[in-house]
Design a protein around this motif. Structure first.
Motif, PDB file in Angstrom:
ATOM      1  N   ARG A 288       5.787   5.601  -3.341  1.00 35.96           N
ATOM      2  CA  ARG A 288       6.928   5.612  -2.422  1.00 35.96           C
ATOM      3  C   ARG A 288       6.683   4.614  -1.295  1.00 35.96           C
ATOM      4  NH1 ARG A 288       9.979  10.285  -3.455  1.00 35.96           N
ATOM      5  NH2 ARG A 288       8.831  11.963  -4.539  1.00 35.96           N
ATOM      6  N   ILE A 289       7.759   4.192  -0.644  1.00 38.25           N
ATOM      7  CA  ILE A 289       7.655   3.285   0.492  1.00 38.25           C
ATOM      8  C   ILE A 289       8.069   4.049   1.744  1.00 38.25           C
ATOM      9  CG2 ILE A 289       8.297   1.050   1.437  1.00 38.25           C
ATOM     10  CD1 ILE A 289       9.380   0.323  -1.374  1.00 38.25           C
ATOM     11  N   SER A 290       7.176   4.157   2.703  1.00 40.24           N
ATOM     12  CA  SER A 290       7.477   4.870   3.945  1.00 40.24           C
ATOM     13  C   SER A 290       8.336   4.012   4.865  1.00 40.24           C
ATOM     14  CB  SER A 290       6.181   5.261   4.658  1.00 40.24           C
ATOM     15  OG  SER A 290       5.522   4.102   5.143  1.00 40.24           O
ATOM     16  N   ASP A 291       8.867   4.632   5.900  1.00 39.89           N
ATOM     17  CA  ASP A 291       9.707   3.900   6.849  1.00 39.89           C
ATOM     18  C   ASP A 291       8.927   2.819   7.593  1.00 39.89           C
ATOM     19  OD1 ASP A 291      11.899   5.416   6.152  1.00 39.89           O
ATOM     20  OD2 ASP A 291      11.691   6.828   7.822  1.00 39.89           O
ATOM     21  N   ASP A 292       7.605   2.996   7.719  1.00 42.01           N
ATOM     22  CA  ASP A 292       6.790   1.986   8.396  1.00 42.01           C
ATOM     23  C   ASP A 292       6.093   1.062   7.397  1.00 42.01           C
ATOM     24  OD1 ASP A 292       5.023   3.859   7.455  1.00 42.01           O
ATOM     25  OD2 ASP A 292       3.771   3.896   9.255  1.00 42.01           O
ATOM     26  N   PHE A 293       6.657   0.957   6.199  1.00 45.45           N
ATOM     27  CA  PHE A 293       6.221   0.005   5.171  1.00 45.45           C
ATOM     28  C   PHE A 293       4.762   0.239   4.762  1.00 45.45           C
ATOM     29  CE2 PHE A 293       9.764  -1.979   7.347  1.00 45.45           C
ATOM     30  CZ  PHE A 293      10.563  -2.362   6.291  1.00 45.45           C
ATOM     31  N   ARG A 294       4.505   1.460   4.317  1.00 43.38           N
ATOM     32  CA  ARG A 294       3.210   1.798   3.722  1.00 43.38           C
ATOM     33  C   ARG A 294       3.466   2.498   2.398  1.00 43.38           C
ATOM     34  NH1 ARG A 294      -0.634   0.968   7.609  1.00 43.38           N
ATOM     35  NH2 ARG A 294       0.194   0.862   9.735  1.00 43.38           N
ATOM     36  N   TRP A 295       2.528   2.294   1.462  1.00 43.33           N
ATOM     37  CA  TRP A 295       2.613   2.993   0.185  1.00 43.33           C
ATOM     38  C   TRP A 295       2.151   4.443   0.375  1.00 43.33           C
ATOM     39  CZ3 TRP A 295       5.440   0.388  -2.929  1.00 43.33           C
ATOM     40  CH2 TRP A 295       5.257  -0.958  -3.215  1.00 43.33           C
ATOM     41  N   SER A 296       2.805   5.360  -0.308  1.00 44.30           N
ATOM     42  CA  SER A 296       2.291   6.722  -0.433  1.00 44.30           C
ATOM     43  C   SER A 296       2.380   7.121  -1.892  1.00 44.30           C
ATOM     44  CB  SER A 296       3.082   7.700   0.445  1.00 44.30           C
ATOM     45  OG  SER A 296       4.436   7.785   0.032  1.00 44.30           O
ATOM     46  N   THR A 297       1.387   7.840  -2.363  1.00 40.34           N
ATOM     47  CA  THR A 297       1.301   8.156  -3.788  1.00 40.34           C
ATOM     48  C   THR A 297       1.742   9.589  -4.055  1.00 40.34           C
ATOM     49  OG1 THR A 297      -1.026   8.777  -3.558  1.00 40.34           O
ATOM     50  CG2 THR A 297      -0.545   6.503  -4.167  1.00 40.34           C
ATOM     51  N   ASP A 298       2.299   9.792  -5.245  1.00 37.24           N
ATOM     52  CA  ASP A 298       2.772  11.102  -5.679  1.00 37.24           C
ATOM     53  C   ASP A 298       2.561  11.162  -7.186  1.00 37.24           C
ATOM     54  OD1 ASP A 298       4.156  13.323  -6.548  1.00 37.24           O
ATOM     55  OD2 ASP A 298       5.940  12.945  -5.334  1.00 37.24           O
ATOM     56  N   PRO A 299       1.580  11.926  -7.668  1.00 37.29           N
ATOM     57  CA  PRO A 299       1.265  11.935  -9.107  1.00 37.29           C
ATOM     58  C   PRO A 299       2.382  12.478  -9.989  1.00 37.29           C
ATOM     59  CG  PRO A 299       0.029  13.632  -7.942  1.00 37.29           C
ATOM     60  CD  PRO A 299       0.667  12.788  -6.891  1.00 37.29           C
ATOM     61  N   SER A 300       3.405  13.094  -9.396  1.00 35.52           N
ATOM     62  CA  SER A 300       4.504  13.636 -10.206  1.00 35.52           C
ATOM     63  C   SER A 300       5.578  12.587 -10.510  1.00 35.52           C
ATOM     64  CB  SER A 300       5.154  14.809  -9.477  1.00 35.52           C
ATOM     65  OG  SER A 300       5.850  14.368  -8.314  1.00 35.52           O
ATOM     66  N   ARG A 301       5.441  11.410  -9.947  1.00 30.90           N
ATOM     67  CA  ARG A 301       6.479  10.382 -10.093  1.00 30.90           C
ATOM     68  C   ARG A 301       6.407   9.701 -11.462  1.00 30.90           C
ATOM     69  NH1 ARG A 301      10.082   8.255  -6.168  1.00 30.90           N
ATOM     70  NH2 ARG A 301       8.955   6.303  -5.877  1.00 30.90           N
ATOM     71  N   HIS A 302       7.489   9.013 -11.811  1.00 35.56           N
ATOM     72  CA  HIS A 302       7.557   8.266 -13.063  1.00 35.56           C
ATOM     73  C   HIS A 302       6.543   7.120 -13.049  1.00 35.56           C
ATOM     74  CE1 HIS A 302      10.218   6.155 -10.227  1.00 35.56           C
ATOM     75  NE2 HIS A 302       9.883   5.058 -10.881  1.00 35.56           N
TER      76      HIS A 302
END
Length: 305
Positions: free
Chosen positions: A266-280
Protein backbone atom coordinates in the motif's frame (compact mmCIF):
# COMPACT_ATOMS: atom_id res chain seq x y z
CA UNK A 1 -14.64 1.31 -6.79
CA UNK A 2 -15.39 -2.37 -7.40
CA UNK A 3 -12.88 -4.22 -9.55
CA UNK A 4 -13.21 -7.76 -10.94
CA UNK A 5 -11.81 -10.28 -8.48
CA UNK A 6 -8.99 -12.17 -10.18
CA UNK A 7 -8.04 -15.57 -8.82
CA UNK A 8 -4.53 -15.98 -7.48
CA UNK A 9 -3.79 -18.69 -10.05
CA UNK A 10 -4.87 -16.35 -12.85
CA UNK A 11 -2.68 -13.54 -11.54
CA UNK A 12 0.33 -15.85 -11.11
CA UNK A 13 -0.08 -17.04 -14.69
CA UNK A 14 -0.36 -13.47 -15.96
CA UNK A 15 2.75 -12.44 -14.03
CA UNK A 16 4.92 -15.19 -15.51
CA UNK A 17 7.55 -13.81 -17.90
CA UNK A 18 6.03 -13.72 -21.39
CA UNK A 19 7.05 -16.16 -24.06
CA UNK A 20 6.97 -15.35 -27.72
CA UNK A 21 6.11 -11.97 -29.20
CA UNK A 22 3.81 -9.73 -27.17
CA UNK A 23 1.41 -6.90 -27.94
CA UNK A 24 2.22 -3.72 -26.05
CA UNK A 25 1.51 -0.02 -25.71
CA UNK A 26 3.92 2.51 -24.20
CA UNK A 27 2.74 5.34 -21.94
CA UNK A 28 5.52 7.92 -21.66
CA UNK A 29 6.23 11.45 -20.40
CA UNK A 30 8.73 11.71 -23.22
CA UNK A 31 9.80 15.34 -22.77
CA UNK A 32 10.39 15.07 -19.02
CA UNK A 33 13.87 13.50 -19.04
CA UNK A 34 16.30 12.11 -21.57
CA UNK A 35 15.62 8.47 -20.68
CA UNK A 36 12.17 8.32 -22.31
CA UNK A 37 13.67 8.92 -25.75
CA UNK A 38 15.96 5.94 -25.24
CA UNK A 39 13.02 3.81 -24.04
CA UNK A 40 10.78 4.70 -26.98
CA UNK A 41 13.60 3.85 -29.37
CA UNK A 42 14.40 0.62 -27.49
CA UNK A 43 10.79 -0.55 -27.68
CA UNK A 44 10.44 0.19 -31.39
CA UNK A 45 13.77 -1.52 -32.12
CA UNK A 46 12.79 -4.67 -30.20
CA UNK A 47 10.27 -5.92 -32.73
CA UNK A 48 11.46 -9.51 -32.42
CA UNK A 49 9.96 -9.50 -28.90
CA UNK A 50 7.19 -6.92 -28.98
CA UNK A 51 4.74 -5.29 -31.33
CA UNK A 52 4.27 -1.67 -30.25
CA UNK A 53 0.62 -0.97 -31.06
CA UNK A 54 0.42 2.61 -29.78
CA UNK A 55 2.29 5.35 -27.94
CA UNK A 56 0.57 7.47 -25.28
CA UNK A 57 1.70 10.87 -23.99
CA UNK A 58 1.61 11.06 -20.19
CA UNK A 59 1.26 14.26 -18.16
CA UNK A 60 4.10 15.69 -16.09
CA UNK A 61 4.70 18.90 -14.18
CA UNK A 62 8.11 20.25 -13.25
CA UNK A 63 10.50 22.99 -14.36
CA UNK A 64 10.15 21.80 -17.97
CA UNK A 65 6.38 22.36 -18.14
CA UNK A 66 3.84 24.94 -17.01
CA UNK A 67 1.20 22.35 -16.08
CA UNK A 68 0.55 18.59 -16.36
CA UNK A 69 -1.29 19.26 -19.62
CA UNK A 70 1.59 21.27 -21.03
CA UNK A 71 3.95 18.44 -20.10
CA UNK A 72 1.67 15.99 -21.89
CA UNK A 73 1.56 18.14 -25.04
CA UNK A 74 5.35 18.49 -25.06
CA UNK A 75 5.67 14.73 -24.60
CA UNK A 76 3.32 14.13 -27.52
CA UNK A 77 5.50 16.34 -29.75
CA UNK A 78 8.60 14.47 -28.63
CA UNK A 79 6.93 11.13 -29.42
CA UNK A 80 6.25 12.35 -32.95
CA UNK A 81 9.91 13.34 -33.34
CA UNK A 82 11.19 9.93 -32.18
CA UNK A 83 8.73 8.09 -34.46
CA UNK A 84 10.05 10.05 -37.43
CA UNK A 85 13.70 9.34 -36.57
CA UNK A 86 12.86 5.63 -36.40
CA UNK A 87 10.75 5.76 -39.57
CA UNK A 88 7.80 4.39 -37.57
CA UNK A 89 5.06 6.89 -38.26
CA UNK A 90 2.84 3.83 -38.72
CA UNK A 91 2.64 3.47 -34.92
CA UNK A 92 -0.27 5.63 -33.74
CA UNK A 93 0.31 8.19 -31.00
CA UNK A 94 -2.37 9.59 -28.68
CA UNK A 95 -2.58 12.54 -26.34
CA UNK A 96 -3.16 11.62 -22.73
CA UNK A 97 -4.64 13.34 -19.71
CA UNK A 98 -4.26 17.09 -19.22
CA UNK A 99 -4.51 16.73 -15.42
CA UNK A 100 -3.95 14.21 -12.66
CA UNK A 101 -6.87 12.28 -11.18
CA UNK A 102 -9.02 14.78 -9.22
CA UNK A 103 -10.14 12.08 -6.77
CA UNK A 104 -9.61 8.48 -5.77
CA UNK A 105 -12.24 7.03 -8.14
CA UNK A 106 -12.45 9.84 -10.69
CA UNK A 107 -10.95 9.05 -14.11
CA UNK A 108 -9.84 11.71 -16.57
CA UNK A 109 -10.97 11.24 -20.16
CA UNK A 110 -8.33 11.29 -22.88
CA UNK A 111 -7.64 9.82 -26.29
CA UNK A 112 -4.96 7.64 -24.70
CA UNK A 113 -7.31 6.15 -22.08
CA UNK A 114 -10.00 5.49 -24.66
CA UNK A 115 -7.55 3.83 -27.03
CA UNK A 116 -6.16 1.66 -24.23
CA UNK A 117 -9.65 0.41 -23.36
CA UNK A 118 -10.40 -0.34 -27.02
CA UNK A 119 -7.17 -2.26 -27.56
CA UNK A 120 -7.51 -4.20 -24.32
CA UNK A 121 -11.02 -5.35 -25.25
CA UNK A 122 -10.19 -6.19 -28.89
CA UNK A 123 -8.58 -9.54 -28.09
CA UNK A 124 -9.43 -12.57 -26.02
CA UNK A 125 -8.50 -12.60 -22.34
CA UNK A 126 -5.79 -15.21 -22.99
CA UNK A 127 -3.93 -12.74 -25.23
CA UNK A 128 -3.14 -9.89 -22.82
CA UNK A 129 -2.03 -6.43 -23.85
CA UNK A 130 1.15 -5.35 -22.06
CA UNK A 131 0.81 -1.76 -20.88
CA UNK A 132 4.26 -0.30 -20.27
CA UNK A 133 4.22 2.90 -18.24
CA UNK A 134 7.27 5.08 -17.62
CA UNK A 135 5.70 8.21 -16.17
CA UNK A 136 2.78 9.27 -13.99
CA UNK A 137 0.28 6.48 -14.45
CA UNK A 138 -2.77 8.71 -14.88
CA UNK A 139 -3.78 7.47 -18.33
CA UNK A 140 -3.66 3.80 -17.31
CA UNK A 141 -5.52 4.38 -14.04
CA UNK A 142 -8.18 6.38 -15.87
CA UNK A 143 -8.72 3.51 -18.30
CA UNK A 144 -9.08 1.03 -15.41
CA UNK A 145 -11.51 3.28 -13.54
CA UNK A 146 -13.58 3.81 -16.70
CA UNK A 147 -13.64 0.11 -17.64
CA UNK A 148 -12.56 -2.02 -14.65
CA UNK A 149 -12.95 -5.22 -16.68
CA UNK A 150 -9.77 -4.45 -18.62
CA UNK A 151 -7.71 -5.72 -15.66
CA UNK A 152 -8.57 -9.20 -16.95
CA UNK A 153 -6.99 -8.38 -20.31
CA UNK A 154 -3.86 -6.37 -19.56
CA UNK A 155 -0.53 -6.68 -17.76
CA UNK A 156 0.96 -3.42 -16.49
CA UNK A 157 4.74 -2.98 -16.43
CA UNK A 158 5.44 0.18 -14.44
CA UNK A 159 8.57 2.04 -13.44
CA UNK A 160 7.33 3.59 -10.21
CA UNK A 161 8.36 4.19 -6.61
CA UNK A 162 11.55 3.08 -4.89
CA UNK A 163 12.48 -0.28 -3.40
CA UNK A 164 10.49 -1.49 -0.42
CA UNK A 165 13.56 -0.98 1.77
CA UNK A 166 13.98 2.67 0.77
CA UNK A 167 13.15 5.28 3.39
CA UNK A 168 10.21 6.57 1.36
CA UNK A 169 8.69 6.09 -2.06
CA UNK A 170 8.36 9.76 -2.99
CA UNK A 171 9.50 9.09 -6.54
CA UNK A 172 8.50 11.35 -9.45
CA UNK A 173 6.31 8.89 -11.40
CA UNK A 174 4.48 7.65 -8.30
CA UNK A 175 4.23 10.92 -6.37
CA UNK A 176 2.83 13.07 -9.19
CA UNK A 177 -0.54 11.33 -9.06
CA UNK A 178 -1.10 9.52 -5.77
CA UNK A 179 -4.68 8.62 -6.67
CA UNK A 180 -3.60 6.97 -9.94
CA UNK A 181 -0.70 5.17 -8.26
CA UNK A 182 -3.07 3.72 -5.68
CA UNK A 183 -5.44 2.52 -8.42
CA UNK A 184 -2.57 0.53 -9.95
CA UNK A 185 -1.51 -0.93 -6.59
CA UNK A 186 -5.04 -1.60 -5.26
CA UNK A 187 -7.11 -2.67 -8.29
CA UNK A 188 -5.60 -6.14 -8.60
CA UNK A 189 -4.43 -5.54 -12.17
CA UNK A 190 -1.52 -7.90 -12.96
CA UNK A 191 1.49 -5.69 -12.31
CA UNK A 192 5.24 -5.93 -12.83
CA UNK A 193 6.69 -3.19 -10.63
CA UNK A 194 10.21 -1.92 -11.30
CA UNK A 195 11.46 0.34 -8.48
CA UNK A 196 13.58 3.37 -9.32
CA UNK A 197 16.12 3.87 -6.52
CA UNK A 198 17.72 0.55 -5.71
CA UNK A 199 16.91 -1.20 -9.00
CA UNK A 200 16.56 0.94 -12.15
CA UNK A 201 19.17 3.26 -10.62
CA UNK A 202 21.75 0.68 -11.74
CA UNK A 203 21.23 1.78 -15.35
CA UNK A 204 23.90 4.48 -15.44
CA UNK A 205 25.88 5.49 -18.50
CA UNK A 206 28.30 8.27 -19.41
CA UNK A 207 28.80 10.73 -22.23
CA UNK A 208 31.92 8.89 -23.40
CA UNK A 209 30.00 5.61 -23.64
CA UNK A 210 27.17 7.25 -25.58
CA UNK A 211 29.76 8.94 -27.82
CA UNK A 212 31.46 5.61 -28.58
CA UNK A 213 28.42 3.35 -29.05
CA UNK A 214 25.47 5.56 -29.96
CA UNK A 215 26.61 8.76 -31.70
CA UNK A 216 28.14 7.00 -34.77
CA UNK A 217 24.86 5.21 -35.53
CA UNK A 218 23.16 7.57 -37.92
CA UNK A 219 20.54 10.26 -37.33
CA UNK A 220 18.96 8.43 -34.39
CA UNK A 221 22.33 7.92 -32.72
CA UNK A 222 23.27 11.57 -33.18
CA UNK A 223 19.96 12.73 -31.70
CA UNK A 224 20.27 10.50 -28.64
CA UNK A 225 23.89 11.60 -28.20
CA UNK A 226 22.95 15.28 -28.33
CA UNK A 227 20.09 14.68 -25.91
CA UNK A 228 22.49 13.10 -23.43
CA UNK A 229 25.22 15.70 -24.01
CA UNK A 230 22.85 18.58 -23.34
CA UNK A 231 21.50 17.15 -20.08
CA UNK A 232 24.46 18.48 -18.09
CA UNK A 233 26.91 21.34 -18.28
CA UNK A 234 29.65 19.26 -16.69
CA UNK A 235 30.30 15.66 -17.78
CA UNK A 236 33.55 15.32 -15.84
CA UNK A 237 33.19 12.18 -13.68
CA UNK A 238 29.44 12.36 -14.41
CA UNK A 239 27.01 9.55 -15.12
CA UNK A 240 23.26 9.58 -15.57
CA UNK A 241 20.57 6.96 -15.04
CA UNK A 242 18.56 5.97 -18.11
CA UNK A 243 15.72 4.76 -15.91
CA UNK A 244 12.99 4.01 -18.42
CA UNK A 245 14.75 1.36 -20.47
CA UNK A 246 14.34 -0.98 -17.48
CA UNK A 247 10.76 -1.78 -18.50
CA UNK A 248 11.68 -2.68 -22.07
CA UNK A 249 14.65 -4.69 -20.81
CA UNK A 250 12.41 -6.85 -18.59
CA UNK A 251 10.19 -7.64 -21.56
CA UNK A 252 13.17 -8.41 -23.77
CA UNK A 253 14.82 -10.74 -21.29
CA UNK A 254 13.45 -11.18 -17.74
CA UNK A 255 16.72 -12.91 -16.78
CA UNK A 256 18.37 -9.49 -16.88
CA UNK A 257 15.96 -8.28 -14.19
CA UNK A 258 15.42 -10.99 -11.52
CA UNK A 259 12.09 -10.68 -9.76
CA UNK A 260 9.80 -12.31 -7.22
CA UNK A 261 6.11 -12.50 -6.43
CA UNK A 262 4.96 -10.67 -3.30
CA UNK A 263 1.80 -9.03 -1.93
CA UNK A 264 1.04 -5.63 -3.41
CA UNK A 265 2.17 -2.93 -0.96
CA UNK A 266 0.00 0.00 0.00
CA UNK A 267 1.02 3.64 -0.42
CA UNK A 268 0.59 5.83 2.66
CA UNK A 269 -0.38 9.49 2.54
CA UNK A 270 3.24 10.44 3.29
CA UNK A 271 4.52 8.31 0.38
CA UNK A 272 5.81 5.24 2.22
CA UNK A 273 5.26 1.59 1.43
CA UNK A 274 3.33 -0.53 3.91
CA UNK A 275 2.99 -4.28 3.57
CA UNK A 276 -0.08 -6.47 4.02
CA UNK A 277 0.34 -10.24 3.43
CA UNK A 278 -3.38 -10.61 2.63
CA UNK A 279 -3.11 -8.48 -0.52
CA UNK A 280 -3.06 -9.72 -4.11
CA UNK A 281 0.27 -10.64 -5.70
CA UNK A 282 2.43 -8.52 -7.96
CA UNK A 283 5.80 -9.22 -9.57
CA UNK A 284 8.54 -7.11 -8.01
CA UNK A 285 11.86 -6.62 -9.82
CA UNK A 286 14.76 -6.57 -7.36
CA UNK A 287 17.86 -6.16 -9.55
CA UNK A 288 18.84 -5.28 -13.12
CA UNK A 289 21.93 -6.26 -15.09
CA UNK A 290 23.20 -2.93 -16.33
CA UNK A 291 25.79 -4.27 -18.78
CA UNK A 292 23.46 -6.74 -20.50
CA UNK A 293 20.75 -4.12 -20.96
CA UNK A 294 23.00 -1.43 -22.44
CA UNK A 295 24.71 -3.92 -24.72
CA UNK A 296 21.34 -4.99 -26.10
CA UNK A 297 20.22 -1.38 -26.57
CA UNK A 298 23.45 -0.27 -28.26
CA UNK A 299 23.47 -3.26 -30.63
CA UNK A 300 19.87 -2.59 -31.65
CA UNK A 301 20.66 1.04 -32.40
CA UNK A 302 23.60 -0.14 -34.53
CA UNK A 303 21.50 -2.73 -36.36
CA UNK A 304 18.86 -0.11 -37.13
CA UNK A 305 21.44 2.03 -38.87
Amino acid sequence: MLYPKLSESFVVQRLAPPTGKIRMVLDTDTFNEIDDQFAVAYSLLSNERMEVEALYAAPFFNELSSSPGDGMDKSYSEIMKIRKLLKREDVPAFRGSEQYLPGADLPVESDAARDLIKRAMQHEADDPLYVVAIGAITNVASAILTKPGIIERIVVVWLGGHTLEWGDTREFNLAQDLHASRVIMDSGVPLILIPCMGVASNLRTTLSEIRDYVQPEGELGQYLYETYRDCSDDHYAYSRVIWDISTIAWLNNPNWAPSQLLPSPRISDDFRWSTDPSRHLIRYVRYIDRDAVFKDLFLKIRQFR
